[in-house]
Design an enzyme around this catalytic site. Structure first.
Site, PDB file in Angstrom:
ATOM      1  N   CYS A 156       3.181  -4.655   6.733  1.00 31.31           N
ATOM      2  CA  CYS A 156       2.825  -4.395   5.337  1.00 31.31           C
ATOM      3  C   CYS A 156       4.041  -3.917   4.540  1.00 31.31           C
ATOM      4  O   CYS A 156       5.094  -3.617   5.090  1.00 31.31           O
ATOM      5  CB  CYS A 156       1.719  -3.347   5.267  1.00 31.31           C
ATOM      6  N   HIS A 158       0.829  -1.218   0.000  1.00 30.40           N
ATOM      7  CA  HIS A 158       0.000   0.000   0.000  1.00 30.40           C
ATOM      8  C   HIS A 158       0.857   1.260   0.000  1.00 30.40           C
ATOM      9  O   HIS A 158       2.081   1.208   0.205  1.00 30.40           O
ATOM     10  CB  HIS A 158      -0.962   0.005   1.190  1.00 30.40           C
TER      11      HIS A 158
END
Length: 244
Positions: free
Chosen positions: A128, A112
């Site tokens: 992440c 992301h």
């Protein structure tokens, strides 16, 4: 009735932005190397682009293995911080590519964007993979749901990592993503345009699009360097330009 319609509209909105984009072929895949904090994107089995990323603050935070992208979301809200999607304060940035890692289904681990560009290239996340917003937006436009994603810590080449995980990279010369020609687009075209311009062969802009001006500059360079004048930037032309 009004409440029901509102819920229906909200559900439709979420479906629109999180819907699968179709099954991806094995010719498209992503490799994330935690040792280098890099993300390599393969298209048509060829290395297309490499991006700097941020991974977990501790080695165990970002899972390693072979996963796949299971959802794609534009402007995902940051639920735990009660920050809506699209808000400049949102640490998830503007694009979310969810991964089915550690028994989750695209809800916990993802590639992301982020609102802290200074973290890119470092070990900074809770697990992440962070990218610059403009670069994850480009990647989001390319990859499909079900695209394989390999996460590893390795000193090997990207082609070697791919082969070890059952993926089949194209056997092209090192650092090459294939021939460039009229109609080609991407970061390697930008590199070509920049190189030609620096050598005195103006492409009239560095926009990553191989158009008529770039084609003309390539042909002039090929002629001046006694290469085959066909406007195709293959291994011979790339080597002369210093792109290999």
């Amino acid at each position: 009735m009004k409440k029901f319609l509102a819920l229906l509209l909200t559900f439709s909105f979420v479906l629109f932005f999180a819907q699968p984009a179709g099954a991806a072929g094995v010719s498209q895949f992503i490799i994330i190397n935690k040792s280098k904090n890099e993300l390599a994107y393969y298209e048509n089995s060829r290395l297309n682009s490499v991006f700097k990323v941020a991974t977990g603050r501790e080695k165990s935070f970002t899972p390693e293995g072979k996963f796949k992208i299971v959802n794609k979301i534009v402007n995902r809200p940051y639920y735990s911080g009660h920050i809506p999607g699209g808000d400049p304060r949102n640490p998830l940035g503007n694009r979310w590519l969810g991964l089915n890692a550690r028994g989750t289904w695209g809800t916990t681990y993802a590639i992301h964007g982020n609102n802290n560009p200074n973290s890119i290239g470092t070990y900074a996340s809770a697990g992440c993979i962070r990218m610059y917003n403009n670069e994850v937006q480009w990647l989001f436009s390319k990859v499909k749901v079900n695209t394989p994603v390999v996460i590893a810590s390795s000193s090997k080449s990207y082609d070697s990592i791919a082969a070890a995980n059952g993926l089949n990279p194209s056997s092209l010369p090192a650092n090459s993503s294939g021939n460039l020609k009229l109609g080609s687009k991407g970061t390697e075209v930008k590199e070509l345009q920049r190189t030609l311009t620096n050598k005195g062969y103006s492409t009239k802009g560095i926009d990553g699009i191989f158009g008529k001006n770039t084609d003309s500059a390539v042909r002039k360079y090929q002629k001046a360097n006694k290469l085959k004048v066909d406007g195709i930037v293959g291994p011979a032309t790339k080597k002369r330009l210093g792109m290999l």
